[in-house]
Design a protein around this motif. Structure first.
Motif, PDB file in Angstrom:
ATOM      1  N   SER A  47       1.029  -1.306   0.002  1.00  0.00           N
ATOM      2  CA  SER A  47       0.024  -0.026  -0.038  1.00  0.00           C
ATOM      3  C   SER A  47       0.839   1.247  -0.129  1.00  0.00           C
ATOM      4  O   SER A  47       0.299   2.226  -0.169  1.00  0.00           O
ATOM      5  CB  SER A  47      -0.983   0.107   1.071  1.00  0.00           C
ATOM      6  OG  SER A  47      -0.163   0.195   2.384  1.00  0.00           O
ATOM      7  N   LYS A  48       2.093   1.044   0.249  1.00  0.00           N
ATOM      8  CA  LYS A  48       3.105   2.302  -0.064  1.00  0.00           C
ATOM      9  C   LYS A  48       3.068   2.877  -1.246  1.00  0.00           C
ATOM     10  O   LYS A  48       3.511   2.156  -2.421  1.00  0.00           O
ATOM     11  CB  LYS A  48       4.331   1.931   0.407  1.00  0.00           C
ATOM     12  CG  LYS A  48       5.386   2.897   0.397  1.00  0.00           C
ATOM     13  CD  LYS A  48       6.755   2.683   1.188  1.00  0.00           C
ATOM     14  CE  LYS A  48       7.842   3.858   1.305  1.00  0.00           C
ATOM     15  NZ  LYS A  48       9.092   3.304   1.623  1.00  0.00           N
ATOM     16  N   PRO A  49       2.769   4.226  -1.475  1.00  0.00           N
ATOM     17  CA  PRO A  49       2.748   4.796  -2.840  1.00  0.00           C
ATOM     18  C   PRO A  49       4.053   4.743  -3.454  1.00  0.00           C
ATOM     19  O   PRO A  49       5.251   4.855  -3.123  1.00  0.00           O
ATOM     20  CB  PRO A  49       2.699   6.332  -2.654  1.00  0.00           C
ATOM     21  CG  PRO A  49       1.878   6.413  -1.059  1.00  0.00           C
ATOM     22  CD  PRO A  49       2.377   5.063  -0.532  1.00  0.00           C
ATOM     23  N   GLY A  50       3.836   4.132  -5.007  1.00  0.00           N
ATOM     24  CA  GLY A  50       4.938   3.878  -5.932  1.00  0.00           C
ATOM     25  C   GLY A  50       5.639   2.506  -5.584  1.00  0.00           C
ATOM     26  O   GLY A  50       6.601   2.233  -6.451  1.00  0.00           O
ATOM     27  N   CYS A  51       5.311   1.940  -4.595  1.00  0.00           N
ATOM     28  CA  CYS A  51       5.978   0.517  -4.257  1.00  0.00           C
ATOM     29  C   CYS A  51       5.309  -0.651  -5.225  1.00  0.00           C
ATOM     30  O   CYS A  51       4.115  -0.762  -5.244  1.00  0.00           O
ATOM     31  CB  CYS A  51       5.830   0.087  -3.133  1.00  0.00           C
ATOM     32  SG  CYS A  51       6.811  -1.480  -2.555  1.00  0.00           S
ATOM     33  N   PRO A  52       6.080  -1.288  -6.225  1.00  0.00           N
ATOM     34  CA  PRO A  52       5.709  -2.272  -6.736  1.00  0.00           C
ATOM     35  C   PRO A  52       5.381  -3.716  -6.203  1.00  0.00           C
ATOM     36  O   PRO A  52       5.345  -4.374  -6.922  1.00  0.00           O
ATOM     37  CB  PRO A  52       6.690  -2.351  -8.007  1.00  0.00           C
ATOM     38  CG  PRO A  52       8.067  -2.074  -7.166  1.00  0.00           C
ATOM     39  CD  PRO A  52       7.645  -1.100  -6.269  1.00  0.00           C
ATOM     40  N   GLY A  53       5.686  -3.792  -5.004  1.00  0.00           N
ATOM     41  CA  GLY A  53       5.563  -5.002  -4.109  1.00  0.00           C
ATOM     42  C   GLY A  53       4.095  -5.758  -4.404  1.00  0.00           C
ATOM     43  O   GLY A  53       3.339  -5.099  -4.225  1.00  0.00           O
ATOM     44  N   ARG A  54       4.580  -6.940  -4.653  1.00  0.00           N
ATOM     45  CA  ARG A  54       3.667  -7.911  -5.066  1.00  0.00           C
ATOM     46  C   ARG A  54       4.039  -9.286  -4.328  1.00  0.00           C
ATOM     47  O   ARG A  54       5.181  -9.908  -4.513  1.00  0.00           O
ATOM     48  CB  ARG A  54       2.824  -8.393  -6.400  1.00  0.00           C
ATOM     49  CG  ARG A  54       2.493  -6.918  -7.112  1.00  0.00           C
ATOM     50  CD  ARG A  54       1.024  -6.726  -6.586  1.00  0.00           C
ATOM     51  NE  ARG A  54       0.530  -5.892  -7.668  1.00  0.00           N
ATOM     52  CZ  ARG A  54       0.658  -4.603  -7.132  1.00  0.00           C
ATOM     53  NH1 ARG A  54       1.465  -3.901  -6.195  1.00  0.00           N
ATOM     54  NH2 ARG A  54       0.041  -3.343  -8.011  1.00  0.00           N
ATOM     55  N   TRP A  55       3.201 -10.012  -3.573  1.00  0.00           N
ATOM     56  CA  TRP A  55       3.672 -11.434  -2.849  1.00  0.00           C
ATOM     57  C   TRP A  55       2.672 -12.225  -2.466  1.00  0.00           C
ATOM     58  O   TRP A  55       1.511 -11.769  -2.451  1.00  0.00           O
ATOM     59  CB  TRP A  55       4.560 -11.062  -1.911  1.00  0.00           C
ATOM     60  CG  TRP A  55       4.055 -10.518  -0.626  1.00  0.00           C
ATOM     61  CD1 TRP A  55       3.659 -11.312   0.523  1.00  0.00           C
ATOM     62  CD2 TRP A  55       3.517  -8.990  -0.238  1.00  0.00           C
ATOM     63  NE1 TRP A  55       3.105 -10.392   1.606  1.00  0.00           N
ATOM     64  CE2 TRP A  55       2.998  -9.241   1.105  1.00  0.00           C
ATOM     65  CE3 TRP A  55       3.526  -7.989  -1.042  1.00  0.00           C
ATOM     66  CZ2 TRP A  55       2.712  -7.883   1.429  1.00  0.00           C
ATOM     67  CZ3 TRP A  55       3.153  -6.804  -0.465  1.00  0.00           C
ATOM     68  CH2 TRP A  55       2.739  -6.811   0.760  1.00  0.00           C
ATOM     69  N   ASP A  56       2.703 -13.434  -2.260  1.00  0.00           N
ATOM     70  CA  ASP A  56       1.670 -14.441  -1.942  1.00  0.00           C
ATOM     71  C   ASP A  56       2.069 -14.875  -0.413  1.00  0.00           C
ATOM     72  O   ASP A  56       3.476 -15.079   0.000  1.00  0.00           O
ATOM     73  CB  ASP A  56       1.834 -15.536  -2.732  1.00  0.00           C
ATOM     74  CG  ASP A  56       1.366 -15.380  -4.172  1.00  0.00           C
ATOM     75  OD1 ASP A  56       1.069 -14.289  -4.448  1.00  0.00           O
ATOM     76  OD2 ASP A  56       1.979 -16.409  -4.902  1.00  0.00           O
ATOM     77  N   ALA A  57       0.916 -14.893   0.264  1.00  0.00           N
ATOM     78  CA  ALA A  57       1.050 -15.085   1.762  1.00  0.00           C
ATOM     79  C   ALA A  57      -0.315 -15.534   2.395  1.00  0.00           C
ATOM     80  O   ALA A  57      -1.432 -15.055   1.590  1.00  0.00           O
ATOM     81  CB  ALA A  57       1.447 -14.307   2.538  1.00  0.00           C
ATOM     82  N   THR A  58      -0.621 -16.161   3.301  1.00  0.00           N
ATOM     83  CA  THR A  58      -1.862 -16.528   3.860  1.00  0.00           C
ATOM     84  C   THR A  58      -2.114 -15.294   5.032  1.00  0.00           C
ATOM     85  O   THR A  58      -1.239 -14.740   5.326  1.00  0.00           O
ATOM     86  CB  THR A  58      -1.937 -17.775   4.819  1.00  0.00           C
ATOM     87  OG1 THR A  58      -0.993 -17.620   5.777  1.00  0.00           O
ATOM     88  CG2 THR A  58      -1.294 -18.935   3.989  1.00  0.00           C
ATOM     89  N   PRO A  59      -3.573 -15.180   5.141  1.00  0.00           N
ATOM     90  CA  PRO A  59      -3.876 -14.167   6.182  1.00  0.00           C
ATOM     91  C   PRO A  59      -3.123 -14.420   7.427  1.00  0.00           C
ATOM     92  O   PRO A  59      -2.770 -13.227   8.115  1.00  0.00           O
ATOM     93  CB  PRO A  59      -5.539 -13.998   6.158  1.00  0.00           C
ATOM     94  CG  PRO A  59      -5.820 -14.576   4.896  1.00  0.00           C
ATOM     95  CD  PRO A  59      -4.657 -15.548   4.478  1.00  0.00           C
ATOM     96  N   ASP A  60      -2.993 -15.635   7.902  1.00  0.00           N
ATOM     97  CA  ASP A  60      -2.385 -16.021   9.053  1.00  0.00           C
ATOM     98  C   ASP A  60      -1.080 -15.585   9.022  1.00  0.00           C
ATOM     99  O   ASP A  60      -0.618 -14.858  10.171  1.00  0.00           O
ATOM    100  CB  ASP A  60      -2.417 -17.483   9.236  1.00  0.00           C
ATOM    101  CG  ASP A  60      -1.868 -17.912  10.635  1.00  0.00           C
ATOM    102  OD1 ASP A  60      -2.155 -17.545  11.743  1.00  0.00           O
ATOM    103  OD2 ASP A  60      -0.611 -18.716  10.497  1.00  0.00           O
ATOM    104  N   GLN A  61      -0.287 -15.690   8.067  1.00  0.00           N
ATOM    105  CA  GLN A  61       1.058 -15.073   8.056  1.00  0.00           C
ATOM    106  C   GLN A  61       1.167 -13.636   7.957  1.00  0.00           C
ATOM    107  O   GLN A  61       2.008 -12.936   8.712  1.00  0.00           O
ATOM    108  CB  GLN A  61       1.871 -15.582   6.621  1.00  0.00           C
ATOM    109  CG  GLN A  61       2.184 -17.230   6.753  1.00  0.00           C
ATOM    110  CD  GLN A  61       2.391 -17.533   5.185  1.00  0.00           C
ATOM    111  OE1 GLN A  61       1.948 -17.046   4.288  1.00  0.00           O
ATOM    112  NE2 GLN A  61       3.404 -18.588   5.064  1.00  0.00           N
ATOM    113  N   ARG A  62       0.223 -13.038   7.309  1.00  0.00           N
ATOM    114  CA  ARG A  62       0.242 -11.417   7.363  1.00  0.00           C
ATOM    115  C   ARG A  62      -0.182 -10.823   8.770  1.00  0.00           C
ATOM    116  O   ARG A  62       0.202  -9.842   8.981  1.00  0.00           O
ATOM    117  CB  ARG A  62      -0.788 -11.178   6.182  1.00  0.00           C
ATOM    118  CG  ARG A  62      -0.293 -11.402   5.020  1.00  0.00           C
ATOM    119  CD  ARG A  62       0.794 -10.415   4.319  1.00  0.00           C
ATOM    120  NE  ARG A  62       1.119  -9.116   4.777  1.00  0.00           N
ATOM    121  CZ  ARG A  62       0.575  -7.964   4.606  1.00  0.00           C
ATOM    122  NH1 ARG A  62      -0.289  -7.787   3.260  1.00  0.00           N
ATOM    123  NH2 ARG A  62       0.803  -6.894   4.904  1.00  0.00           N
TER     124      ARG A  62
END
Length: 85
Positions: A47-62
């Protein structure tokens, strides 16, 4: 199993819910349909403006450690473990 009222990922961790792009195995589910302890694999976007970060994780991990579990790999790269000689 659907969360009880007030116990969904959206209710408990709204900032994390805002980063949820999709539930990979069940695209029809939303953050209101998931518990913070869910083990369903999801795709997230930073959600940081300009950050291209995409990743896979479970809600539990997050949601571990108060919502600072598995975070954006661009903004929060994994720590490198010291190597032994």
């Amino acid at each position: 199993m659907r969360p009880k009222t007030g116990k969904s990922l959206q209710d408990v961790h709204p900032a994390l819910a805002g980063e949820l792009l999709e539930v990979i195995d069940e695209p029809n589910l939303t953050s209101k349909d998931l518990r913070p302890s869910s083990t369903k694999l999801c795709r997230w976007a930073c959600s940081k403006p300009g950050c291209p970060g995409r990743w896979d994780a479970t809600p539990d991990q997050r949601s571990r450690r108060g919502g600072t579990g598995k975070r954006c790999p661009v903004c929060h790269p994994p720590r490198k473990s010291p190597t032994r000689p």
